[in-house]
Design an enzyme around this catalytic site. Sequence first.
Site, PDB file in Angstrom:
ATOM      1  N   HIS A   1      23.499  41.314  40.133  1.00 38.14           N
ATOM      2  CA  HIS A   1      23.072  40.563  38.961  1.00 38.14           C
ATOM      3  C   HIS A   1      21.580  40.795  38.755  1.00 38.14           C
ATOM      4  O   HIS A   1      20.753  40.270  39.498  1.00 38.14           O
ATOM      5  CB  HIS A   1      23.368  39.082  39.225  1.00 38.14           C
ATOM      6  CG  HIS A   1      23.328  38.237  38.009  1.00 38.14           C
ATOM      7  ND1 HIS A   1      24.362  38.210  37.098  1.00 38.14           N
ATOM      8  CD2 HIS A   1      22.393  37.381  37.537  1.00 38.14           C
ATOM      9  CE1 HIS A   1      24.058  37.364  36.125  1.00 38.14           C
ATOM     10  NE2 HIS A   1      22.867  36.862  36.365  1.00 38.14           N
TER      11      HIS A   1
ATOM     12  N   HIS B   1      24.301  40.373  34.055  1.00 33.78           N
ATOM     13  CA  HIS B   1      23.108  39.626  33.646  1.00 33.78           C
ATOM     14  C   HIS B   1      22.497  40.079  32.323  1.00 33.78           C
ATOM     15  O   HIS B   1      21.971  39.271  31.580  1.00 33.78           O
ATOM     16  CB  HIS B   1      22.009  39.621  34.733  1.00 33.78           C
ATOM     17  CG  HIS B   1      20.764  38.865  34.349  1.00 33.78           C
ATOM     18  ND1 HIS B   1      20.734  37.485  34.271  1.00 33.78           N
ATOM     19  CD2 HIS B   1      19.503  39.276  34.027  1.00 33.78           C
ATOM     20  CE1 HIS B   1      19.516  37.095  33.926  1.00 33.78           C
ATOM     21  NE2 HIS B   1      18.746  38.157  33.763  1.00 33.78           N
TER      22      HIS B   1
ATOM     23  N   GLU C   1      28.535  32.807  35.777  1.00 36.49           N
ATOM     24  CA  GLU C   1      27.312  31.992  35.875  1.00 36.49           C
ATOM     25  C   GLU C   1      26.830  31.445  34.529  1.00 36.49           C
ATOM     26  O   GLU C   1      25.932  30.620  34.498  1.00 36.49           O
ATOM     27  CB  GLU C   1      26.201  32.789  36.568  1.00 36.49           C
ATOM     28  CG  GLU C   1      25.672  33.932  35.730  1.00 36.49           C
ATOM     29  CD  GLU C   1      24.161  33.947  35.679  1.00 36.49           C
ATOM     30  OE1 GLU C   1      23.514  33.317  36.507  1.00 36.49           O
ATOM     31  OE2 GLU C   1      23.636  34.603  34.766  1.00 36.49           O
ATOM     32  N   ASN C   2      27.403  31.919  33.426  1.00 38.08           N
ATOM     33  CA  ASN C   2      27.020  31.399  32.105  1.00 38.08           C
ATOM     34  C   ASN C   2      28.169  30.672  31.423  1.00 38.08           C
ATOM     35  O   ASN C   2      28.118  30.402  30.219  1.00 38.08           O
ATOM     36  CB  ASN C   2      26.557  32.544  31.180  1.00 38.08           C
ATOM     37  CG  ASN C   2      25.419  33.342  31.761  1.00 38.08           C
ATOM     38  OD1 ASN C   2      25.549  34.524  32.011  1.00 38.08           O
ATOM     39  ND2 ASN C   2      24.291  32.691  31.986  1.00 38.08           N
TER      40      ASN C   2
ATOM     41  N   HIS D   1      21.848  31.593  37.319  1.00 36.35           N
ATOM     42  CA  HIS D   1      22.243  30.282  36.784  1.00 36.35           C
ATOM     43  C   HIS D   1      23.293  29.567  37.634  1.00 36.35           C
ATOM     44  O   HIS D   1      23.805  28.518  37.233  1.00 36.35           O
ATOM     45  CB  HIS D   1      22.785  30.441  35.360  1.00 36.35           C
ATOM     46  CG  HIS D   1      21.718  30.772  34.356  1.00 36.35           C
ATOM     47  ND1 HIS D   1      20.677  29.910  34.070  1.00 36.35           N
ATOM     48  CD2 HIS D   1      21.518  31.871  33.586  1.00 36.35           C
ATOM     49  CE1 HIS D   1      19.896  30.470  33.155  1.00 36.35           C
ATOM     50  NE2 HIS D   1      20.375  31.661  32.852  1.00 36.35           N
TER      51      HIS D   1
ATOM     52  N   ASP E   1      29.737  38.648  32.572  1.00 39.49           N
ATOM     53  CA  ASP E   1      29.368  37.232  32.401  1.00 39.49           C
ATOM     54  C   ASP E   1      30.156  36.518  31.298  1.00 39.49           C
ATOM     55  O   ASP E   1      30.016  36.858  30.113  1.00 39.49           O
ATOM     56  CB  ASP E   1      27.872  37.116  32.071  1.00 39.49           C
ATOM     57  CG  ASP E   1      26.994  38.038  32.908  1.00 39.49           C
ATOM     58  OD1 ASP E   1      27.418  39.185  33.175  1.00 39.49           O
ATOM     59  OD2 ASP E   1      25.896  37.624  33.281  1.00 39.49           O
TER      60      ASP E   1
ATOM     61  N   HIS F   1      24.070  41.218  29.763  1.00 35.42           N
ATOM     62  CA  HIS F   1      25.016  40.831  28.705  1.00 35.42           C
ATOM     63  C   HIS F   1      25.300  41.934  27.692  1.00 35.42           C
ATOM     64  O   HIS F   1      25.828  41.678  26.621  1.00 35.42           O
ATOM     65  CB  HIS F   1      24.547  39.554  27.972  1.00 35.42           C
ATOM     66  CG  HIS F   1      24.634  38.331  28.816  1.00 35.42           C
ATOM     67  ND1 HIS F   1      24.561  37.046  28.305  1.00 35.42           N
ATOM     68  CD2 HIS F   1      24.803  38.173  30.148  1.00 35.42           C
ATOM     69  CE1 HIS F   1      24.659  36.167  29.284  1.00 35.42           C
ATOM     70  NE2 HIS F   1      24.805  36.825  30.418  1.00 35.42           N
TER      71      HIS F   1
HETATM   72 FE   FE2 Z   1      22.079  35.830  34.671  1.00 38.24          FE
END
Ligand code: FE2
Length: 271
Positions: A153, A178, A39-40, A68, A8, A180
């Site tokens: 994810h 997801h 997505e981030n 997201h 991510d 992180h």
């Molecule tokens: Fe996520």
Amino acid sequence: MRLLFLGDLMGRAGRSAAADALPTLREKLKLDFVIVNGENAASGFGLTSKIAGTTIQAGADVITGGNHTFDQKELLNVIDADDRILRPINYPEGTPGRGFAIYDAPRGKKVMVINAMGRVFMNAMECPFRAIDAVLKKYRMGVAVHAIVVDFHGEATSEKMAMGHFLDGRVSLVVGTHSHVPTADCQILDGGTAYQTDAGMCGDYNSVIGMQKEEPISRFLTKMNKERYSPAEGEATICGTFIETDDRTGLAKRIEPLRMGPRLMEHVPVV
Ligand code: FE2
């Protein structure tokens, strides 16, 4: 083939570090194909068409998503037309965009990327296991495509590990996103699928999963939201998963983590 998956991209710090590093990484690791989870990328919440463009220009072939994906409504203008941007396959039927696609790689090779989202500690979605299974019944690795990468994810390590074993032998790589935080469990499963529970984020690790620390700590202490979350802006560490596949079977011959930057113990595969 040599493939790199970057976890991510977290806010400006993560997406800039990834964009800066990708041209060199493509060369150094002799990469045939690069996938990043984006997505981030837009301040921690979603992806814009501009950021997608910059990331692809820097050397990403595909950008995957997650919970997201649709935070930036502007993405709806491009997600149907641009198959290089994926969203989880197990959204309800009729959701804009697509959850998988087949892409051209060098030397006439074809790579399939599938994006799916877990359901444990996440929003209610269709079954990710059945959704991926249905795709793999139509496209067999080694026949229709030369490699298949699944970005799963999800929050729960158990669900991600179950997905790895469920797909073992049928895809080249199952990699989680997801959480992180990169996990230390890169391995090749019994059937030949490479697996890592979470690739980790590309972002500032002097943070709470990429966000500035103060607000998350305050929310744990007070159970109240005082401010918005904002991404930490210090120098980012890039995290990802590197694999080499057998062109004939699509199965993995090698998997190694990639960690490059100021906070985590560095690991860059030697090719
Ligand atoms: Fe996520």
